[in-house]
Design a protein around this motif. Structure first.
Motif, PDB file in Angstrom:
ATOM      1  N   SER A  64       0.835  -1.210   0.000  1.00  0.00           N
ATOM      2  CA  SER A  64       0.000   0.000   0.000  1.00  0.00           C
ATOM      3  C   SER A  64       0.868   1.257   0.000  1.00  0.00           C
ATOM      4  O   SER A  64       0.503   2.268  -0.591  1.00  0.00           O
ATOM      5  CB  SER A  64      -0.989  -0.005   1.164  1.00  0.00           C
ATOM      6  OG  SER A  64      -0.329   0.007   2.405  1.00  0.00           O
ATOM      7  N   ALA A  65       2.044   1.203   0.615  1.00  0.00           N
ATOM      8  CA  ALA A  65       2.978   2.334   0.567  1.00  0.00           C
ATOM      9  C   ALA A  65       3.522   2.516  -0.849  1.00  0.00           C
ATOM     10  O   ALA A  65       3.731   3.641  -1.305  1.00  0.00           O
ATOM     11  CB  ALA A  65       4.131   2.130   1.548  1.00  0.00           C
ATOM     12  N   GLU A  66       3.729   1.412  -1.558  1.00  0.00           N
ATOM     13  CA  GLU A  66       4.201   1.507  -2.940  1.00  0.00           C
ATOM     14  C   GLU A  66       3.136   2.181  -3.821  1.00  0.00           C
ATOM     15  O   GLU A  66       3.455   3.031  -4.654  1.00  0.00           O
ATOM     16  CB  GLU A  66       4.540   0.109  -3.471  1.00  0.00           C
ATOM     17  CG  GLU A  66       5.252   0.134  -4.797  1.00  0.00           C
ATOM     18  CD  GLU A  66       5.686  -1.238  -5.286  1.00  0.00           C
ATOM     19  OE1 GLU A  66       6.309  -1.266  -6.354  1.00  0.00           O
ATOM     20  OE2 GLU A  66       5.414  -2.265  -4.634  1.00  0.00           O
ATOM     21  N   VAL A  67       1.880   1.820  -3.621  1.00  0.00           N
ATOM     22  CA  VAL A  67       0.776   2.465  -4.348  1.00  0.00           C
ATOM     23  C   VAL A  67       0.741   3.951  -4.003  1.00  0.00           C
ATOM     24  O   VAL A  67       0.652   4.812  -4.883  1.00  0.00           O
ATOM     25  CB  VAL A  67      -0.572   1.775  -4.021  1.00  0.00           C
ATOM     26  CG1 VAL A  67      -1.741   2.556  -4.596  1.00  0.00           C
ATOM     27  CG2 VAL A  67      -0.572   0.345  -4.546  1.00  0.00           C
ATOM     28  N   LEU A  68       0.845   4.267  -2.721  1.00  0.00           N
ATOM     29  CA  LEU A  68       0.827   5.656  -2.265  1.00  0.00           C
ATOM     30  C   LEU A  68       1.997   6.452  -2.848  1.00  0.00           C
ATOM     31  O   LEU A  68       1.843   7.624  -3.206  1.00  0.00           O
ATOM     32  CB  LEU A  68       0.854   5.701  -0.739  1.00  0.00           C
ATOM     33  CG  LEU A  68       0.765   7.071  -0.076  1.00  0.00           C
ATOM     34  CD1 LEU A  68      -0.533   7.777  -0.459  1.00  0.00           C
ATOM     35  CD2 LEU A  68       0.879   6.927   1.433  1.00  0.00           C
ATOM     36  N   TYR A  71       1.146   7.815  -6.185  1.00  0.00           N
ATOM     37  CA  TYR A  71       0.238   8.963  -6.048  1.00  0.00           C
ATOM     38  C   TYR A  71       1.014  10.211  -5.653  1.00  0.00           C
ATOM     39  O   TYR A  71       0.806  11.294  -6.205  1.00  0.00           O
ATOM     40  CB  TYR A  71      -0.860   8.658  -5.033  1.00  0.00           C
ATOM     41  CG  TYR A  71      -1.633   9.879  -4.599  1.00  0.00           C
ATOM     42  CD1 TYR A  71      -2.393  10.610  -5.509  1.00  0.00           C
ATOM     43  CD2 TYR A  71      -1.585  10.327  -3.276  1.00  0.00           C
ATOM     44  CE1 TYR A  71      -3.089  11.742  -5.108  1.00  0.00           C
ATOM     45  CE2 TYR A  71      -2.276  11.439  -2.879  1.00  0.00           C
ATOM     46  CZ  TYR A  71      -3.027  12.155  -3.795  1.00  0.00           C
ATOM     47  OH  TYR A  71      -3.704  13.278  -3.401  1.00  0.00           O
ATOM     48  N   TYR A  72       1.937  10.069  -4.709  1.00  0.00           N
ATOM     49  CA  TYR A  72       2.749  11.216  -4.304  1.00  0.00           C
ATOM     50  C   TYR A  72       3.547  11.768  -5.480  1.00  0.00           C
ATOM     51  O   TYR A  72       3.661  12.981  -5.644  1.00  0.00           O
ATOM     52  CB  TYR A  72       3.716  10.828  -3.182  1.00  0.00           C
ATOM     53  CG  TYR A  72       3.102  10.729  -1.808  1.00  0.00           C
ATOM     54  CD1 TYR A  72       1.919  11.371  -1.473  1.00  0.00           C
ATOM     55  CD2 TYR A  72       3.728   9.972  -0.831  1.00  0.00           C
ATOM     56  CE1 TYR A  72       1.384  11.273  -0.196  1.00  0.00           C
ATOM     57  CE2 TYR A  72       3.203   9.873   0.449  1.00  0.00           C
ATOM     58  CZ  TYR A  72       2.028  10.520   0.757  1.00  0.00           C
ATOM     59  OH  TYR A  72       1.505  10.432   2.015  1.00  0.00           O
ATOM     60  N   LEU A  73       4.104  10.889  -6.303  1.00  0.00           N
ATOM     61  CA  LEU A  73       4.838  11.361  -7.484  1.00  0.00           C
ATOM     62  C   LEU A  73       3.922  12.114  -8.431  1.00  0.00           C
ATOM     63  O   LEU A  73       4.287  13.168  -8.963  1.00  0.00           O
ATOM     64  CB  LEU A  73       5.506  10.184  -8.200  1.00  0.00           C
ATOM     65  CG  LEU A  73       6.781   9.660  -7.576  1.00  0.00           C
ATOM     66  CD1 LEU A  73       7.188   8.341  -8.227  1.00  0.00           C
ATOM     67  CD2 LEU A  73       7.909  10.677  -7.712  1.00  0.00           C
ATOM     68  N   ALA A  92       1.247   4.084 -14.086  1.00  0.00           N
ATOM     69  CA  ALA A  92       2.122   3.176 -13.330  1.00  0.00           C
ATOM     70  C   ALA A  92       1.392   2.633 -12.101  1.00  0.00           C
ATOM     71  O   ALA A  92       1.517   1.448 -11.767  1.00  0.00           O
ATOM     72  CB  ALA A  92       3.411   3.895 -12.920  1.00  0.00           C
ATOM     73  N   LEU A  93       0.623   3.488 -11.444  1.00  0.00           N
ATOM     74  CA  LEU A  93      -0.151   3.065 -10.277  1.00  0.00           C
ATOM     75  C   LEU A  93      -1.164   1.991 -10.676  1.00  0.00           C
ATOM     76  O   LEU A  93      -1.273   0.951 -10.024  1.00  0.00           O
ATOM     77  CB  LEU A  93      -0.851   4.295  -9.687  1.00  0.00           C
ATOM     78  CG  LEU A  93      -1.553   4.146  -8.349  1.00  0.00           C
ATOM     79  CD1 LEU A  93      -1.613   5.502  -7.665  1.00  0.00           C
ATOM     80  CD2 LEU A  93      -2.931   3.597  -8.489  1.00  0.00           C
ATOM     81  N   LEU A  94      -1.876   2.236 -11.778  1.00  0.00           N
ATOM     82  CA  LEU A  94      -2.867   1.264 -12.242  1.00  0.00           C
ATOM     83  C   LEU A  94      -2.196  -0.039 -12.685  1.00  0.00           C
ATOM     84  O   LEU A  94      -2.690  -1.129 -12.389  1.00  0.00           O
ATOM     85  CB  LEU A  94      -3.701   1.866 -13.382  1.00  0.00           C
ATOM     86  CG  LEU A  94      -4.606   3.034 -12.969  1.00  0.00           C
ATOM     87  CD1 LEU A  94      -5.175   3.720 -14.198  1.00  0.00           C
ATOM     88  CD2 LEU A  94      -5.708   2.568 -12.033  1.00  0.00           C
ATOM     89  N   ASP A  95      -1.064   0.064 -13.364  1.00  0.00           N
ATOM     90  CA  ASP A  95      -0.324  -1.130 -13.786  1.00  0.00           C
ATOM     91  C   ASP A  95       0.138  -1.941 -12.576  1.00  0.00           C
ATOM     92  O   ASP A  95       0.072  -3.176 -12.586  1.00  0.00           O
ATOM     93  CB  ASP A  95       0.889  -0.756 -14.644  1.00  0.00           C
ATOM     94  CG  ASP A  95       0.509  -0.259 -16.027  1.00  0.00           C
ATOM     95  OD1 ASP A  95      -0.662  -0.448 -16.444  1.00  0.00           O
ATOM     96  OD2 ASP A  95       1.385   0.335 -16.696  1.00  0.00           O
ATOM     97  N   LEU A  96       0.619  -1.254 -11.559  1.00  0.00           N
ATOM     98  CA  LEU A  96       1.050  -1.934 -10.338  1.00  0.00           C
ATOM     99  C   LEU A  96      -0.112  -2.694  -9.717  1.00  0.00           C
ATOM    100  O   LEU A  96       0.027  -3.857  -9.316  1.00  0.00           O
ATOM    101  CB  LEU A  96       1.616  -0.920  -9.340  1.00  0.00           C
ATOM    102  CG  LEU A  96       2.035  -1.466  -7.978  1.00  0.00           C
ATOM    103  CD1 LEU A  96       3.215  -2.424  -8.128  1.00  0.00           C
ATOM    104  CD2 LEU A  96       2.397  -0.325  -7.041  1.00  0.00           C
ATOM    105  N   MET A  97      -1.270  -2.067  -9.672  1.00  0.00           N
ATOM    106  CA  MET A  97      -2.440  -2.718  -9.087  1.00  0.00           C
ATOM    107  C   MET A  97      -2.893  -3.913  -9.928  1.00  0.00           C
ATOM    108  O   MET A  97      -3.306  -4.931  -9.385  1.00  0.00           O
ATOM    109  CB  MET A  97      -3.564  -1.706  -8.898  1.00  0.00           C
ATOM    110  CG  MET A  97      -3.237  -0.682  -7.814  1.00  0.00           C
ATOM    111  SD  MET A  97      -4.492   0.573  -7.594  1.00  0.00           S
ATOM    112  CE  MET A  97      -5.796  -0.389  -6.850  1.00  0.00           C
TER     113      MET A  97
END
Length: 148
Positions: A64-68, A71-73, A92-97
């Protein structure tokens, strides 16, 4: 917070989330005070620490920190006026998920919160002027998260 961050390397290894927690608090404070010059290296450090810890441990809190971190970037790029970079980070966030669905299920509430913040705070996800493809992709992910 800066003193705590400086002390992180001195802490025993079993405190692996300490650096992420301290960075998260510091980043939040800097976003609230528009401390952009100090923010960028901390966001990059948070991203790297979250990614490294997630790969190393596989723990859901770290995922969850990696997803966050993505978002911060995106939020940082928005503040710097770089919409292309914002779109890249959201993708990248969506791809990670998509790539780690089991981890997303374990952290559905945290991932949902990140996507809700992104939808509310990133201009690129604004229904009235954002990129429709990204808006739709985020909406699909939010619906999935609501089911879990």
């Amino acid at each position: 917070l800066r003193n705590a961050l400086a002390a992180v390397p001195l802490v025993e290894e079993h405190e692996e989330l300490l650096e992420l927690n301290v960075l998260n608090a510091l980043i939040g404070a800097l976003f609230r005070t528009d401390g952009l010059d100090e923010l960028e290296p901390l966001v990059l450090r948070y991203r790297e620490a979250a990614k490294t810890q997630s790969e190393r441990t596989g723990r859901s809190e770290v995922f969850s920190a990696e997803v966050l971190s993505l978002y911060y970037l995106a939020k940082l790029h928005q503040a710097r006026g770089k919409p292309g970079q914002v779109a890249r980070e959201v993708r990248a966030l969506l791809d990670l998920m998509h790539g780690k669905e089991a981890a997303v299920q374990d952290t559905a509430a945290a991932c949902k919160q990140v996507l809700e913040h992104a939808s509310s705070n990133l201009e690129i996800l604004d229904p009235e002027g954002g990129q429709q493809e990204l808006i739709n992709s985020v909406a699909v992910e939010l619906v999935k998260l609501l089911r879990w």
